[in-house]
Scaffold this motif. Structure first.
Motif, PDB file in Angstrom:
ATOM      1  N   HIS A   1     -34.236  -0.131 -32.284  1.00 15.28           N
ATOM      2  CA  HIS A   1     -34.368  -1.115 -31.203  1.00 15.28           C
ATOM      3  C   HIS A   1     -35.051  -2.414 -31.653  1.00 15.28           C
ATOM      4  O   HIS A   1     -35.195  -3.338 -30.860  1.00 15.28           O
ATOM      5  CB  HIS A   1     -35.171  -0.529 -30.042  1.00 15.28           C
ATOM      6  N   SER A   2     -35.482  -2.475 -32.903  1.00 17.26           N
ATOM      7  CA  SER A   2     -36.283  -3.613 -33.360  1.00 17.26           C
ATOM      8  C   SER A   2     -35.558  -4.950 -33.286  1.00 17.26           C
ATOM      9  O   SER A   2     -36.191  -5.993 -33.138  1.00 17.26           O
ATOM     10  CB  SER A   2     -36.788  -3.371 -34.779  1.00 17.26           C
TER      11      SER A   2
ATOM     12  N   MET B   1     -43.639 -17.492 -33.205  1.00 18.64           N
ATOM     13  CA  MET B   1     -44.088 -17.297 -34.578  1.00 18.64           C
ATOM     14  C   MET B   1     -42.999 -16.632 -35.422  1.00 18.64           C
ATOM     15  O   MET B   1     -42.208 -15.845 -34.911  1.00 18.64           O
ATOM     16  CB  MET B   1     -45.345 -16.413 -34.606  1.00 18.64           C
ATOM     17  N   PRO B   2     -42.962 -16.950 -36.714  1.00 22.18           N
ATOM     18  CA  PRO B   2     -41.930 -16.370 -37.585  1.00 22.18           C
ATOM     19  C   PRO B   2     -42.008 -14.844 -37.653  1.00 22.18           C
ATOM     20  O   PRO B   2     -40.995 -14.170 -37.667  1.00 22.18           O
ATOM     21  CB  PRO B   2     -42.222 -16.974 -38.963  1.00 22.18           C
ATOM     22  N   THR B   3     -43.221 -14.306 -37.694  1.00 24.43           N
ATOM     23  CA  THR B   3     -43.383 -12.855 -37.760  1.00 24.43           C
ATOM     24  C   THR B   3     -43.559 -12.306 -36.360  1.00 24.43           C
ATOM     25  O   THR B   3     -44.480 -12.692 -35.638  1.00 24.43           O
ATOM     26  CB  THR B   3     -44.602 -12.467 -38.629  1.00 24.43           C
ATOM     27  N   ALA B   4     -42.662 -11.414 -35.974  1.00 20.28           N
ATOM     28  CA  ALA B   4     -42.790 -10.668 -34.724  1.00 20.28           C
ATOM     29  C   ALA B   4     -43.060  -9.216 -35.107  1.00 20.28           C
ATOM     30  O   ALA B   4     -42.782  -8.803 -36.227  1.00 20.28           O
ATOM     31  CB  ALA B   4     -41.511 -10.789 -33.898  1.00 20.28           C
ATOM     32  N   VAL B   5     -43.625  -8.455 -34.187  1.00 14.81           N
ATOM     33  CA  VAL B   5     -44.009  -7.082 -34.519  1.00 14.81           C
ATOM     34  C   VAL B   5     -43.329  -6.096 -33.580  1.00 14.81           C
ATOM     35  O   VAL B   5     -43.478  -6.183 -32.359  1.00 14.81           O
ATOM     36  CB  VAL B   5     -45.541  -6.904 -34.449  1.00 14.81           C
ATOM     37  N   PHE B   6     -42.580  -5.180 -34.171  1.00 14.80           N
ATOM     38  CA  PHE B   6     -41.975  -4.082 -33.416  1.00 14.80           C
ATOM     39  C   PHE B   6     -42.665  -2.793 -33.838  1.00 14.80           C
ATOM     40  O   PHE B   6     -42.862  -2.558 -35.031  1.00 14.80           O
ATOM     41  CB  PHE B   6     -40.474  -3.968 -33.697  1.00 14.80           C
ATOM     42  N   ALA B   7     -43.037  -1.972 -32.871  1.00 10.33           N
ATOM     43  CA  ALA B   7     -43.659  -0.682 -33.169  1.00 10.33           C
ATOM     44  C   ALA B   7     -42.844   0.429 -32.529  1.00 10.33           C
ATOM     45  O   ALA B   7     -42.713   0.477 -31.305  1.00 10.33           O
ATOM     46  CB  ALA B   7     -45.093  -0.660 -32.660  1.00 10.33           C
ATOM     47  N   ALA B   8     -42.286   1.279 -33.361  1.00 12.03           N
ATOM     48  CA  ALA B   8     -41.578   2.469 -32.877  1.00 12.03           C
ATOM     49  C   ALA B   8     -42.593   3.599 -32.710  1.00 12.03           C
ATOM     50  O   ALA B   8     -43.725   3.510 -33.197  1.00 12.03           O
ATOM     51  CB  ALA B   8     -40.501   2.867 -33.870  1.00 12.03           C
ATOM     52  N   SER B   9     -42.190   4.641 -32.044  1.00 12.78           N
ATOM     53  CA  SER B   9     -43.094   5.782 -31.809  1.00 12.78           C
ATOM     54  C   SER B   9     -43.677   6.316 -33.104  1.00 12.78           C
ATOM     55  O   SER B   9     -44.858   6.658 -33.174  1.00 12.78           O
ATOM     56  CB  SER B   9     -42.350   6.904 -31.079  1.00 12.78           C
ATOM     57  N   GLU B  10     -42.857   6.378 -34.169  1.00 12.43           N
ATOM     58  CA  GLU B  10     -43.348   6.942 -35.428  1.00 12.43           C
ATOM     59  C   GLU B  10     -44.353   6.043 -36.140  1.00 12.43           C
ATOM     60  O   GLU B  10     -45.025   6.468 -37.066  1.00 12.43           O
ATOM     61  CB  GLU B  10     -42.180   7.263 -36.370  1.00 12.43           C
ATOM     62  N   ASP B  11     -44.466   4.772 -35.723  1.00 15.13           N
ATOM     63  CA  ASP B  11     -45.434   3.863 -36.354  1.00 15.13           C
ATOM     64  C   ASP B  11     -46.868   4.185 -35.965  1.00 15.13           C
ATOM     65  O   ASP B  11     -47.806   3.810 -36.667  1.00 15.13           O
ATOM     66  CB  ASP B  11     -45.134   2.409 -35.980  1.00 15.13           C
TER      67      ASP B  11
END
Length: 197
Positions: free
Chosen positions: A119-120, A139-149
């Motif tokens: 889904h990122s 911002m250039p860096t976006a953060v996606f966090a999946a359950s396993e993160d």
């Protein structure tokens, strides 16, 4: 004093979306240093007022204060869960209520959470166009966090959070983010490599 507004569209309590939002805020505040005020807007708490504002065109009460906190902040952190391959309806409705031009040029750090890493891409094909339309400075860096993160020792999540927070802090400060030292800036001369020096 620098002000950061954090918009969290998580629905549950506790919420991984809120957890990511808090971590991003901590990272940005640490990178900013000095006096930083963080105002968190939990959209879940304003759901009914948000629908009313959508229908009437006028936010009121506590919800109006929440909108003003976001539009008056030096920087914004916006985090949503991913539902059906895009941001949540609550998230979209909030940014629909904000008047045109209110976020123009404002540094915005994007974040999202989801069950799996597949889904990122929702950040790039759904969130970035929304904030481009609002003329915000995503911002250039976006953060996606999946359950396993969460809870895994070998995840890159802390590094992504730190990099994104530093970029937001640099954009708020009006200066470019500090680049990492390039190991190729001062190469070893070829002759020295050949002689083993």
């Amino acid at each position: 004093m620098t002000t950061l507004a954090v918009v969290s569209a998580g629905l549950g309590r506790p919420s991984s979306t809120r957890l990511l939002a808090d971590r991003l805020a901590e990272s940005a505040a640490q990178a900013l240093g000095g006096d930083v005020a963080v105002e968190t807007v939990e959209l879940r708490d304003h759901a009914h007022a948000l629908v009313d504002a959508t229908l009437t065109g006028f936010p009121s009460g506590d919800f109006r204060a929440a909108v003003q906190a976001v539009t008056g902040a030096d920087g914004v952190i916006a985090v949503t869960p991913v539902f059906n391959a895009s941001y949540s309806g609550l998230f979209k409705a909030f940014f629909d209520v904000i008047e045109r031009g209110e976020l123009e040029g404002r540094p915005v750090l994007l974040g999202a959470t989801g069950g799996t890493a597949r889904h990122s891409l929702a950040i790039d094909f759904a969130m970035r166009p929304l904030f481009a339309y609002l003329r915000a400075n995503a911002m250039p860096t976006a953060v996606f966090a999946a359950s396993e993160d969460w809870g895994s020792a070998d995840t890159a999540l802390p590094d992504r959070i730190a990099r994104a927070g530093a970029e937001l802090a640099a954009a708020i400060g009006g200066r470019p983010a500090a680049a990492k030292a390039d190991p190729y800036d001062e190469p070893v001369p070829f002759e020295d490599l050949l002689t083993g020096r």
